[in-house]
Design a protein around this motif. Structure first.
Motif, short mmCIF file in Angstrom:
data_model
loop_
_atom_site.label_atom_id
_atom_site.label_comp_id
_atom_site.label_asym_id
_atom_site.label_seq_id
_atom_site.Cartn_x
_atom_site.Cartn_y
_atom_site.Cartn_z
N ALA A 26 0.84 -1.20 0.00
CA ALA A 26 0.00 0.00 0.00
C ALA A 26 0.87 1.25 0.00
CB ALA A 26 -0.94 -0.01 1.21
N ALA A 75 -10.56 -7.33 -0.84
CA ALA A 75 -10.88 -5.90 -0.96
C ALA A 75 -10.89 -5.23 0.40
CB ALA A 75 -12.23 -5.72 -1.67
N ILE A 78 -7.23 -4.88 1.58
CA ILE A 78 -6.53 -3.82 0.85
C ILE A 78 -6.99 -2.45 1.35
CG2 ILE A 78 -6.39 -2.70 -1.42
CD1 ILE A 78 -6.13 -5.58 -2.58
N GLY A 79 -8.28 -2.29 1.56
CA GLY A 79 -8.79 -1.03 2.12
C GLY A 79 -8.18 -0.74 3.47
N VAL A 82 -4.42 0.33 2.98
CA VAL A 82 -4.28 1.68 2.44
C VAL A 82 -4.63 2.72 3.50
CG1 VAL A 82 -5.22 3.31 0.74
CG2 VAL A 82 -4.56 1.00 0.03
N GLN A 98 -5.12 7.43 -2.42
CA GLN A 98 -5.56 6.20 -1.75
C GLN A 98 -6.41 5.35 -2.69
OE1 GLN A 98 -7.17 6.78 2.23
NE2 GLN A 98 -5.93 8.62 2.45
N ALA A 102 -5.33 1.59 -4.03
CA ALA A 102 -6.19 0.42 -3.83
C ALA A 102 -6.64 -0.16 -5.17
CB ALA A 102 -7.39 0.79 -2.97
N HIS A 103 -6.95 0.71 -6.12
CA HIS A 103 -7.35 0.27 -7.47
C HIS A 103 -6.23 -0.57 -8.09
CE1 HIS A 103 -9.00 0.54 -11.54
NE2 HIS A 103 -7.83 1.00 -11.93
N SER A 113 -12.87 -3.02 -9.88
CA SER A 113 -13.26 -1.98 -8.93
C SER A 113 -13.83 -0.79 -9.68
CB SER A 113 -12.07 -1.54 -8.08
OG SER A 113 -11.08 -0.94 -8.89
N VAL A 140 -14.11 0.30 -0.23
CA VAL A 140 -12.68 0.10 -0.01
C VAL A 140 -12.00 1.33 0.57
CG1 VAL A 140 -10.51 -0.61 -1.09
CG2 VAL A 140 -12.66 -1.61 -1.88
N THR A 141 -12.09 2.48 -0.10
CA THR A 141 -11.46 3.71 0.39
C THR A 141 -12.40 4.88 0.19
OG1 THR A 141 -10.40 4.29 -1.70
CG2 THR A 141 -9.12 2.92 -0.19
#
Length: 156
Positions: A26, A75, A78-79, A82, A98, A102-103, A113, A140-141
């Motif tokens: 991240a 997902a 990862i969120g 980040v 961010q 994440a993407h 995504s 996610v973010t």
């Protein structure tokens, strides 16, 4: 502040090596996003993010929808990575960096995504902008989204 950083470092030390690697990824992804945004015009960066579409485009709902439990867990992880790493970056890692990080991390794992872009008036002719990311039925973010924020477009 120092106490908070020490607490977070102790927490990171206790989450296991897989999550530690995810946080390192991240950090690298947010740094790459920052460098891209500094060096290239956004029109060139946008070409790497996918198709720029209206929020009403059917691909938006399709790519943000829940998929497998494993993809949703990835997902979420990862969120978490980040959001956990962002405050410790040597630059201000804002919502766009961010979401881009994440993407990229999700794309490397083959998980689709949707990166959303919104804006709201902030007075005196200024506009507040925001980016947020959804994948596999997971926010996610970029959440929570300010209620006055209007969605403008998405990358799918």
């Amino acid at each position: 502040m120092a106490r908070d950083i020490l607490h977070k470092m102790k927490t990171l030390a206790g989450v296991g090596w897989r999550r530690q690697l995810l946080v390192a990824e991240a950090c690298a992804s947010m740094f790459a996003a920052r460098m891209l945004l500094l060096v290239l015009p956004f029109s060139r960066v946008a070409g790497r993010l996918g198709d720029f579409v209206s929020p009403a485009d059917p691909r938006v709902a399709q790519r943000a929808a829940a998929t497998t439990p494993d993809q949703a867990a990835t997902a979420r992880a990862i969120g978490w990575a980040v959001r956990s790493a962002a405050p410790f970056m040597p630059f201000r890692s804002v919502c766009l960096q961010q979401a881009m990080a994440a993407h990229a991390m999700l794309r490397r794992r083959g998980i689709a995504s949707v990166m959303h872009f919104g804006a709201s008036p902030s007075g005196a002719r200024a506009i507040d902008a925001h980016a947020w990311l959804d994948a596999a039925g997971v926010k996610v973010t970029g959440y929570p989204i300010p209620k006055e924020m209007g969605e403008i477009a998405c990358f799918v």
